[in-house]
Scaffold this motif. Sequence first.
Motif, mmCIF file in Angstrom:
data_model
loop_
_atom_site.group_PDB
_atom_site.id
_atom_site.type_symbol
_atom_site.label_atom_id
_atom_site.label_comp_id
_atom_site.label_asym_id
_atom_site.label_seq_id
_atom_site.Cartn_x
_atom_site.Cartn_y
_atom_site.Cartn_z
ATOM 1 N N ILE A 66 23.678 11.080 -15.447
ATOM 2 C CA ILE A 66 21.866 11.175 -15.372
ATOM 3 C C ILE A 66 21.417 11.966 -14.382
ATOM 4 N N GLU A 67 20.411 12.829 -14.596
ATOM 5 C CA GLU A 67 19.621 13.286 -13.362
ATOM 6 C C GLU A 67 18.236 12.518 -13.251
ATOM 7 N N VAL A 68 18.445 12.077 -11.971
ATOM 8 C CA VAL A 68 17.145 11.243 -11.902
ATOM 9 C C VAL A 68 15.958 11.840 -11.331
ATOM 10 N N ILE A 69 14.684 12.110 -11.900
ATOM 11 C CA ILE A 69 13.766 13.072 -11.278
ATOM 12 C C ILE A 69 12.822 11.880 -10.808
ATOM 13 N N VAL A 70 12.214 12.044 -9.616
ATOM 14 C CA VAL A 70 10.938 11.587 -9.219
ATOM 15 C C VAL A 70 9.837 12.591 -8.841
ATOM 16 N N ARG A 71 8.659 12.104 -9.137
ATOM 17 C CA ARG A 71 7.628 12.804 -9.132
ATOM 18 C C ARG A 71 6.329 12.132 -8.533
ATOM 19 N N ASN A 72 5.693 12.919 -7.432
ATOM 20 C CA ASN A 72 4.467 12.567 -6.718
ATOM 21 C C ASN A 72 3.276 13.059 -7.160
ATOM 22 N N ALA B 82 2.179 16.464 -10.047
ATOM 23 C CA ALA B 82 2.320 17.026 -11.271
ATOM 24 C C ALA B 82 2.697 18.570 -11.069
ATOM 25 N N ALA B 83 3.903 18.911 -11.738
ATOM 26 C CA ALA B 83 4.149 20.388 -11.580
ATOM 27 C C ALA B 83 5.308 20.652 -12.708
ATOM 28 N N GLY B 84 5.733 21.851 -12.667
ATOM 29 C CA GLY B 84 7.087 22.125 -13.695
ATOM 30 C C GLY B 84 6.780 21.617 -14.942
ATOM 31 N N SER B 85 7.947 20.865 -15.309
ATOM 32 C CA SER B 85 7.966 20.424 -16.860
ATOM 33 C C SER B 85 7.058 19.202 -17.172
ATOM 34 N N LEU B 86 6.851 18.388 -16.237
ATOM 35 C CA LEU B 86 5.675 17.445 -16.401
ATOM 36 C C LEU B 86 4.401 17.866 -16.848
ATOM 37 N N SER B 87 3.935 18.939 -16.263
ATOM 38 C CA SER B 87 2.529 19.665 -16.479
ATOM 39 C C SER B 87 2.704 20.591 -17.905
ATOM 40 N N GLY C 181 20.840 21.178 -22.936
ATOM 41 C CA GLY C 181 19.700 21.448 -22.193
ATOM 42 C C GLY C 181 18.997 20.371 -21.688
ATOM 43 N N ASP C 182 19.754 19.491 -20.974
ATOM 44 C CA ASP C 182 19.453 18.474 -20.204
ATOM 45 C C ASP C 182 18.173 17.513 -20.893
ATOM 46 N N PRO C 183 18.197 16.808 -22.115
ATOM 47 C CA PRO C 183 17.270 16.098 -22.645
ATOM 48 C C PRO C 183 16.711 15.160 -21.831
ATOM 49 N N VAL D 149 6.601 17.171 -3.570
ATOM 50 C CA VAL D 149 6.197 17.296 -4.801
ATOM 51 C C VAL D 149 6.883 16.378 -6.069
ATOM 52 N N ASP D 150 8.314 16.797 -6.078
ATOM 53 C CA ASP D 150 9.122 16.095 -6.933
ATOM 54 C C ASP D 150 10.726 16.535 -6.459
ATOM 55 N N PHE D 151 11.519 15.649 -7.188
ATOM 56 C CA PHE D 151 13.072 15.981 -6.770
ATOM 57 C C PHE D 151 14.038 15.299 -7.781
ATOM 58 N N LYS D 152 15.207 16.102 -7.620
ATOM 59 C CA LYS D 152 16.298 15.335 -8.475
ATOM 60 C C LYS D 152 17.294 14.752 -7.686
ATOM 61 N N LEU D 153 17.629 13.650 -8.205
ATOM 62 C CA LEU D 153 18.774 12.773 -7.502
ATOM 63 C C LEU D 153 20.059 12.657 -8.443
ATOM 64 N N PRO E 36 16.244 22.391 -0.823
ATOM 65 C CA PRO E 36 15.212 22.809 -1.731
ATOM 66 C C PRO E 36 15.636 23.632 -3.030
ATOM 67 N N ASP E 37 16.828 23.368 -3.358
ATOM 68 C CA ASP E 37 17.305 23.686 -4.636
ATOM 69 C C ASP E 37 16.876 22.988 -5.881
ATOM 70 N N ASN E 38 16.718 21.565 -5.214
ATOM 71 C CA ASN E 38 16.634 20.326 -6.387
ATOM 72 C C ASN E 38 15.064 19.312 -5.886
ATOM 73 N N PHE E 39 14.726 20.104 -5.034
ATOM 74 C CA PHE E 39 13.225 19.622 -4.322
ATOM 75 C C PHE E 39 12.056 20.430 -4.650
ATOM 76 N N ARG E 40 10.903 19.974 -5.053
ATOM 77 C CA ARG E 40 9.823 20.926 -4.911
ATOM 78 C C ARG E 40 8.914 20.567 -3.680
ATOM 79 N N LEU E 41 8.825 21.402 -2.983
ATOM 80 C CA LEU E 41 8.098 21.007 -1.384
ATOM 81 C C LEU E 41 7.027 22.219 -1.142
ATOM 82 N N PHE F 182 12.371 31.542 -6.061
ATOM 83 C CA PHE F 182 13.004 32.222 -7.243
ATOM 84 C C PHE F 182 12.688 32.075 -8.555
ATOM 85 N N ARG F 183 12.470 30.832 -8.888
ATOM 86 C CA ARG F 183 12.191 30.854 -10.430
ATOM 87 C C ARG F 183 11.001 31.449 -10.839
ATOM 88 N N GLN F 184 9.956 31.663 -9.854
ATOM 89 C CA GLN F 184 8.491 32.300 -10.158
ATOM 90 C C GLN F 184 8.514 33.775 -9.724
HETATM 91 O O1 C5P Z 1 11.670 21.338 -14.056
HETATM 92 P P1 C5P Z 1 11.108 19.953 -13.610
HETATM 93 O O2 C5P Z 1 9.668 20.175 -13.249
HETATM 94 O O3 C5P Z 1 11.544 18.850 -14.557
HETATM 95 O O4 C5P Z 1 11.862 19.743 -12.329
HETATM 96 C C1 C5P Z 1 11.687 18.476 -11.676
HETATM 97 C C2 C5P Z 1 12.504 18.657 -10.224
HETATM 98 O O5 C5P Z 1 13.780 18.250 -10.590
HETATM 99 C C3 C5P Z 1 12.136 19.634 -9.632
HETATM 100 O O6 C5P Z 1 12.152 19.672 -8.142
HETATM 101 C C4 C5P Z 1 13.549 20.637 -9.881
HETATM 102 O O7 C5P Z 1 14.012 21.306 -8.746
HETATM 103 C C5 C5P Z 1 14.416 19.459 -10.001
HETATM 104 N N1 C5P Z 1 15.549 19.613 -11.002
HETATM 105 C C6 C5P Z 1 16.710 20.011 -10.635
HETATM 106 N N2 C5P Z 1 17.837 20.039 -11.494
HETATM 107 C C7 C5P Z 1 17.543 20.080 -12.996
HETATM 108 C C8 C5P Z 1 16.137 19.709 -13.422
HETATM 109 C C9 C5P Z 1 15.268 19.527 -12.492
HETATM 110 O O8 C5P Z 1 17.086 20.026 -9.325
HETATM 111 N N3 C5P Z 1 18.624 20.465 -13.689
#
Ligand code: C5P
Length: 243
Positions: A89-95, A97-102, A128-130, A175-179, A197-202, A216-218
């Motif tokens: 499970i990828e645990v996403i925490v958001r403070n 709104a950005a990315g896929s939430l928006s 595709g990580d549903p 902003v948000d991050f994945k654990l 910062p690969d897994n965090f939005r800062l 990188f994404r943008q």
């Molecule tokens: O893309 P999304 O907005 O869902 O990502 C939320 C947060 O989780 C972002 O900080 C992104 O870097 C992280 N994430 C990740 N690995 C994934 C999906 C999201 O590190 N497979």
Amino acid sequence: MEKKELLYEGKAKKIWKTEDENLLISEFKDSLTAFNGKKRSLEEGKGALNNQISAVLFEYLEEKGISTHYVRMLDENHMLHKRTEVIQIEVIVRNIAAGSLSKNLGIAEKTVLPFALVEFDYKNDALGDPKLNDQHCLLLNLVNHSDELEFIRFTARRINTLLGRLFTKMDINLVDFKLEFGRDKDGNIILIDELSPDNFRLWDAKSGESMDKDRFRQGLGGLSDAYQSVLKRIQHRSKEGWA
Ligand code: C5P
């Protein structure tokens, strides 16, 4: 401690066995991927930055009472950590709104959320990580009991509070991050993977600029400088003491 057999190679790390069956070595790679591997690149020195940022953040969380897989940094690109059975499970925490939430729910980017939102994604590239709800997690046997999901959610919120406090002191908005979590040899659920910062939005609190993989994404460029700035600010805080 030396690398033995290669256990697994992922998009950002290679994981090696060691002479101790309960310990592994993660080698942080310079490769960058986004959009489920569809966009790829290489950024020299990125692996070393992520390893160092992760190490300091694991040390901080351990000091605050969070159990993690972290043992120690071996060199610039290598981290020694406990072996766990990974919970898929990828645990996403958001403070904010950005990315896929928006994108998915139409919440305007930069909207401050009224509470920390915790989401579960299925760690499954082929699908595709549903998104998962609690019942999906139980149906797929990703956890043994709903209490484990409660523990993961509670721990993710606690980590968010601790990291949010730390980043605020560094003039960075978390902003948000994945654990990710795993089970250690005694069956305890502990924090694993990396904290980078690969897994965090800062976002820089003053300029609002991205200091994470969104560069990188943008296609914004300046990724190494941004990660370097995150590392410098973290090291500065750690020298002053965490308190
Ligand atoms: O893309 P999304 O907005 O869902 O990502 C939320 C947060 O989780 C972002 O900080 C992104 O870097 C992280 N994430 C990740 N690995 C994934 C999906 C999201 O590190 N497979």
